[in-house]
Design an enzyme around this catalytic site. Sequence first.
Site, short mmCIF file in Angstrom:
data_model
loop_
_atom_site.label_atom_id
_atom_site.label_comp_id
_atom_site.label_asym_id
_atom_site.label_seq_id
_atom_site.Cartn_x
_atom_site.Cartn_y
_atom_site.Cartn_z
N TYR A 1 17.01 8.89 37.97
CA TYR A 1 16.64 10.28 37.71
C TYR A 1 15.28 10.59 38.33
CZ TYR A 1 20.59 10.73 34.64
OH TYR A 1 21.87 10.78 34.15
N ALA A 2 15.25 11.61 39.18
CA ALA A 2 13.96 12.03 39.75
C ALA A 2 13.17 12.73 38.64
CB ALA A 2 14.22 12.98 40.91
N VAL B 1 6.92 -6.72 20.37
CA VAL B 1 7.85 -7.78 20.73
C VAL B 1 7.92 -8.85 19.64
CG1 VAL B 1 8.22 -9.67 22.38
CG2 VAL B 1 7.65 -7.39 23.20
N CYS C 1 4.93 -0.81 29.68
CA CYS C 1 5.17 -2.01 30.50
C CYS C 1 5.20 -1.77 32.01
CB CYS C 1 6.48 -2.67 30.09
SG CYS C 1 6.37 -3.45 28.48
N1 LIG Z 1 6.45 -3.46 24.16
C1 LIG Z 1 7.51 -3.69 24.91
O1 LIG Z 1 8.44 -2.87 24.99
C2 LIG Z 1 7.65 -4.97 25.66
C3 LIG Z 1 8.90 -5.31 26.19
C4 LIG Z 1 9.04 -6.52 26.86
C5 LIG Z 1 7.93 -7.35 27.03
N2 LIG Z 1 6.72 -6.98 26.54
C6 LIG Z 1 5.60 -7.90 26.73
O2 LIG Z 1 5.42 -8.65 25.52
C7 LIG Z 1 4.03 -8.91 25.27
C8 LIG Z 1 3.62 -8.33 23.95
O3 LIG Z 1 3.80 -6.94 23.99
P1 LIG Z 1 3.65 -6.01 22.69
O4 LIG Z 1 3.98 -4.64 23.13
O5 LIG Z 1 4.37 -6.62 21.55
O6 LIG Z 1 2.06 -6.16 22.46
P2 LIG Z 1 1.18 -5.62 21.23
O7 LIG Z 1 -0.15 -5.32 21.80
O8 LIG Z 1 1.95 -4.59 20.47
O9 LIG Z 1 1.05 -6.90 20.28
C9 LIG Z 1 0.32 -8.04 20.57
C10 LIG Z 1 -0.18 -8.63 19.26
O10 LIG Z 1 -0.75 -9.90 19.51
C11 LIG Z 1 -1.82 -10.08 18.60
N3 LIG Z 1 -2.67 -11.19 19.03
C12 LIG Z 1 -3.52 -11.27 20.10
N4 LIG Z 1 -4.09 -12.50 20.18
C13 LIG Z 1 -3.60 -13.21 19.14
C14 LIG Z 1 -3.80 -14.55 18.68
N5 LIG Z 1 -4.62 -15.40 19.29
N6 LIG Z 1 -3.14 -14.95 17.58
C15 LIG Z 1 -2.31 -14.11 16.93
N7 LIG Z 1 -2.07 -12.84 17.32
C16 LIG Z 1 -2.70 -12.40 18.41
C17 LIG Z 1 -2.50 -8.71 18.57
O11 LIG Z 1 -3.31 -8.55 17.42
C18 LIG Z 1 -1.28 -7.78 18.59
O12 LIG Z 1 -0.86 -7.43 17.27
C19 LIG Z 1 3.29 -8.32 26.48
O13 LIG Z 1 3.13 -9.32 27.45
C20 LIG Z 1 4.25 -7.24 26.98
O14 LIG Z 1 4.07 -6.98 28.36
C21 LIG Z 1 6.55 -5.82 25.85
#
Ligand SMILES: NC(=O)c1ccc[n+]([C@@H]2O[C@H](COP(=O)([O-])OP(=O)(O)OC[C@H]3O[C@@H](n4cnc5c(N)ncnc54)[C@H](O)[C@@H]3O)[C@@H](O)[C@H]2O)c1
Length: 283
Positions: free
Chosen positions: A257-258, A11, A266
């Site tokens: 879709y089943a 994200v 997520c």
């Molecule tokens: N991946 C998706 O498709 C998606 C879609 C919508 C929402 N989200 C939500 O967004 C959030 C992030 O998801 P993601 O998939 O990008 O996670 P991710 O695990 O890929 O990335 C999180 C990053 O945060 C870093 N991090 C942790 N603590 C830190 C700190 N104190 N300072 C700096 N960096 C730090 C980690 O090293 C990691 O690189 C989650 O809450 C997720 O549920 C994800």
Amino acid sequence: MKIAIVGTGYVGLVSGTCFAEMGVDVTCVDIDINKIENLTKGFIPIYEPGLEDLVLRNVKAERLHFTTKLTEVLDSVQMVFSAVGTPSDEDGSADLKYVLEVARTIGQNMKEYVLLVTKSTVPVGTALLIRQTIQKELDKRKVSIDFDVASNPEFLKEGDAIKDFMSPDRVVVGVESEKAKELITKLYRAFLLNNFRVIFMDILSAEMTKYAANAMLATRISFMNDIANLCELVGADVNMVRKGIGSNQRIGGKFLYAGCGYGGSCFPKDVKAFKSHFRTKLL
Ligand SMILES: NC(=O)c1ccc[n+]([C@@H]2O[C@H](COP(=O)([O-])OP(=O)(O)OC[C@H]3O[C@@H](n4cnc5c(N)ncnc54)[C@H](O)[C@@H]3O)[C@@H](O)[C@H]2O)c1
């Protein structure tokens, strides 16, 4: 406009790169040194169509930067987005340790006004916890500095992330001050000019919207699997039933879709967290 994005995962990297593409000066921050070193060298840690070109272009244009230290950029930005992970805790609830660590770092180091916007998926009420965490650190330092918190949950889909971010169905923003609303309006100016819907609301509703959206989509998949089981019992064809109900405009054809159920990074995590949050609230 200059912003920082903390957490350069899926994200954070996609959002940061897309904001840079819109002309914003973005610094992506991550505590993972390898990730930041690789990004600085132009190696992208995830595969997402179009992302590599966009990162390289914006780094070259000096609109996209990478660092491991939020404190290096905090003084030069008014807005910090938090996109750190919110993994499942043992009981299924969302573990907020990374989210609150970012708030602590900001409270310990900020010198001027900051707006902290949460992009991570977090339980309803987390913005209040974030606010209290920052305030506690300011109190320890015996300083009084104005700040705001806001919620801007992310709805991108992996594999379609750039398109979802740049041409969103809607952008949901929860704010509690005019100043925060003005800053976010300025940031999303290009979206507003293109008539994409930016929906402002209160923070609790924005936090709830993200979980409600994922819970709704997961429910449609599970519902359709139950219908498929019933179809097998009576000899009906679930694919015909899907076409039959999906053509009803009030229902629509998506997520009907089943199959083997829902998965990915997520849905399972967010459904568990949603359930766990309200189980403890309602007991
Ligand atoms: N991946 C998706 O498709 C998606 C879609 C919508 C929402 N989200 C939500 O967004 C959030 C992030 O998801 P993601 O998939 O990008 O996670 P991710 O695990 O890929 O990335 C999180 C990053 O945060 C870093 N991090 C942790 N603590 C830190 C700190 N104190 N300072 C700096 N960096 C730090 C980690 O090293 C990691 O690189 C989650 O809450 C997720 O549920 C994800």
